[in-house]
Design a protein around this motif. Structure first.
Motif, PDB file in Angstrom:
ATOM      1  N   GLY A   1      38.400  27.144  39.811  1.00 55.79           N
ATOM      2  CA  GLY A   1      39.020  25.825  39.889  1.00 55.79           C
ATOM      3  C   GLY A   1      40.540  25.867  39.926  1.00 55.79           C
TER       4      GLY A   1
ATOM      5  N   GLY B   1      42.427  26.887  42.364  1.00 52.22           N
ATOM      6  CA  GLY B   1      42.950  26.539  43.685  1.00 52.22           C
ATOM      7  C   GLY B   1      42.976  27.681  44.685  1.00 52.22           C
ATOM      8  N   LYS B   2      42.339  28.801  44.346  1.00 46.59           N
ATOM      9  CA  LYS B   2      42.401  29.985  45.217  1.00 46.59           C
ATOM     10  C   LYS B   2      41.770  29.734  46.587  1.00 46.59           C
ATOM     11  CE  LYS B   2      39.922  32.454  42.414  1.00 46.59           C
ATOM     12  NZ  LYS B   2      39.572  31.433  41.410  1.00 46.59           N
ATOM     13  N   SER B   3      40.581  29.111  46.551  1.00 49.52           N
ATOM     14  CA  SER B   3      39.871  28.869  47.797  1.00 49.52           C
ATOM     15  C   SER B   3      40.626  27.866  48.666  1.00 49.52           C
ATOM     16  CB  SER B   3      38.498  28.315  47.449  1.00 49.52           C
ATOM     17  OG  SER B   3      37.573  28.779  48.338  1.00 49.52           O
ATOM     18  N   THR B   4      41.132  26.851  48.017  1.00 46.29           N
ATOM     19  CA  THR B   4      41.924  25.835  48.738  1.00 46.29           C
ATOM     20  C   THR B   4      43.140  26.501  49.386  1.00 46.29           C
ATOM     21  OG1 THR B   4      41.199  24.205  47.120  1.00 46.29           O
ATOM     22  CG2 THR B   4      43.150  23.638  48.429  1.00 46.29           C
TER      23      THR B   4
HETATM   24  P1  ADP Z   1      38.983  28.239  43.095  1.00 53.95           P
HETATM   25  O1  ADP Z   1      38.767  28.837  44.440  1.00 53.95           O
HETATM   26  O2  ADP Z   1      40.140  28.835  42.364  1.00 53.95           O
HETATM   27  O3  ADP Z   1      37.742  28.232  42.259  1.00 53.95           O
HETATM   28  P2  ADP Z   1      39.119  25.703  44.493  1.00 53.95           P
HETATM   29  O4  ADP Z   1      40.237  25.802  45.458  1.00 53.95           O
HETATM   30  O5  ADP Z   1      37.732  25.880  45.012  1.00 53.95           O
HETATM   31  O6  ADP Z   1      39.398  26.708  43.277  1.00 53.95           O
HETATM   32  O7  ADP Z   1      39.173  24.287  43.749  1.00 53.95           O
HETATM   33  C1  ADP Z   1      40.363  23.804  43.148  1.00 53.95           C
HETATM   34  C2  ADP Z   1      40.124  22.375  42.692  1.00 53.95           C
HETATM   35  O8  ADP Z   1      39.904  21.548  43.814  1.00 53.95           O
HETATM   36  C3  ADP Z   1      38.920  22.200  41.781  1.00 53.95           C
HETATM   37  O9  ADP Z   1      39.252  21.253  40.798  1.00 53.95           O
HETATM   38  C4  ADP Z   1      37.867  21.672  42.705  1.00 53.95           C
HETATM   39  O10 ADP Z   1      36.958  20.850  42.006  1.00 53.95           O
HETATM   40  C5  ADP Z   1      38.683  20.845  43.697  1.00 53.95           C
HETATM   41  N1  ADP Z   1      38.038  20.815  45.015  1.00 53.95           N
HETATM   42  C6  ADP Z   1      37.671  21.886  45.759  1.00 53.95           C
HETATM   43  N2  ADP Z   1      37.134  21.496  46.931  1.00 53.95           N
HETATM   44  C7  ADP Z   1      37.170  20.140  46.929  1.00 53.95           C
HETATM   45  C8  ADP Z   1      36.766  19.127  47.861  1.00 53.95           C
HETATM   46  N3  ADP Z   1      36.235  19.450  49.052  1.00 53.95           N
HETATM   47  N4  ADP Z   1      36.947  17.829  47.527  1.00 53.95           N
HETATM   48  C9  ADP Z   1      37.500  17.498  46.337  1.00 53.95           C
HETATM   49  N5  ADP Z   1      37.913  18.402  45.412  1.00 53.95           N
HETATM   50  C10 ADP Z   1      37.749  19.701  45.697  1.00 53.95           C
END
Ligand code: ADP
Length: 273
Positions: A47, A49-52
């Motif tokens: 959570g 933000g790595k994937s984002t």
């Molecule tokens: P990580 O890869 O570090 O686990 P993410 O980038 O997946 O983190 O997520 C970062 C935050 O963005 C989290 O709070 C997650 O719930 C939120 N998030 C991720 N994808 C979405 C989406 N498609 N819509 C709304 N919120 C999202």
């Protein structure tokens, strides 16, 4: 480094738009460069933000504020996206979302179609990519009959065949067992030795230790950057942000920045939890 950056992330902030009144801020004023041939690991707890962030590196997501430039090309410019994606290839955690063709070789071919690569070169690239990931024997198999780890290999082959300048792996070895991961790590190391930049989002210390540089994300901010050795030595800091690195001092001892004497096998048992 003296070289021109391959990817420039400039003061990027990003919010997910949940509905017209609700925005979830995820990335906050992030800036860093990736240089040709670098090997960078991105870590942080779930959570953070790595994937984002990784989805910003080839324009799957566009910054709400700030810019991402790939070889100077702005990911906000739609007409440049195809070229950007040839330079920066991305492999995700869940290969089921990436494999669509009826045979393994057709899947690897998929990304090459419409790129203008001549047929005979396409065939040799497919053979090369499947050979690199150890899947040549299975080229005629149906992807949906493969194991999770085999599917991840095919997904990686599909990107290798494109010969990008940079490969982004977002938890892309998550379905592999220790031995499969070790095999793929060797493949990635070799691609990097041959000049491909690697950005890996991972929980596995063996992968982090391979990197030239580690970026630590917490709450959408970069909170720490450095060599694996520098990062592992900050055990108390990492624990504070819920990144537990067991035996960090032992890992730091093992990590050689030039990789010359470093055997990633030794630390396969040390993983971030
Ligand atoms: P990580 O890869 O570090 O686990 P993410 O980038 O997946 O983190 O997520 C970062 C935050 O963005 C989290 O709070 C997650 O719930 C939120 N998030 C991720 N994808 C979405 C989406 N498609 N819509 C709304 N919120 C999202």
């Amino acid at each position: 480094m003296g070289k021109k950056p391959l990817i420039q992330v400039e003061d990027v902030s990003f919010q997910y738009l949940v509905n017209k009144d609700e925005k979830i801020p995820v990335l906050k004023n992030i800036s860093f460069n990736i240089y040709p041939g670098e090997y960078v690991a991105i870590i942080g707890h779930n959570g953070s933000g790595k994937s984002t962030l990784s989805k910003h590196l080839n324009g799957i997501l566009k910054p709400s504020q700030g810019e991402v430039l790939v070889n100077g090309m702005n990911t906000k410019e739609k007409r440049l996206l195809k070229r950007i994606r040839q330079e920066v290839g991305m492999v995700f955690q869940n290969p089921d979302n990436q494999l669509i063709a009826t045979t393994v070789e057709d899947d690897v071919a998929f990304g090459l179609e419409n790129t203008g690569v001549p047929m005979d070169e396409m065939e040799s690239r497919i053979r090369f990519a499947l050979d690199v990931v150890g899947m040549s024997e299975m080229s005629k198999r149906a992807p949906h009959h493969l194991s999770g780890g085999q599917k991840q290999r095919v997904a990686i082959a599909g990107i290798i065949a494109m010969m990008p300048k940079c490969l982004v792996l977002d938890e892309a070895t998550s379905m592999l067992d220790t031995y499969g991961r070790k095999d793929i790590l060797k493949v990635i190391r070799k691609l990097n030795d041959d000049g491909m930049a690697i950005i890996t989002v991972t929980h596995h210390m063996s992968e982090v230790a391979e990197a030239d540089r580690v970026i630590v994300i917490e709450g959408g901010n970069i909170v720490l950057q450095g060599t694996p050795r520098e990062i592992f030595q900050k055990k108390a800091f990492l624990q504070n942000i819920q990144l537990d690195v067991p035996a960090a001092s032992r890992i730091a001892e093992l990590v050689h920045h030039n990789h010359a004497n470093f055997n990633p096998e030794i630390i396969h048992s040390y993983e971030i939890v």
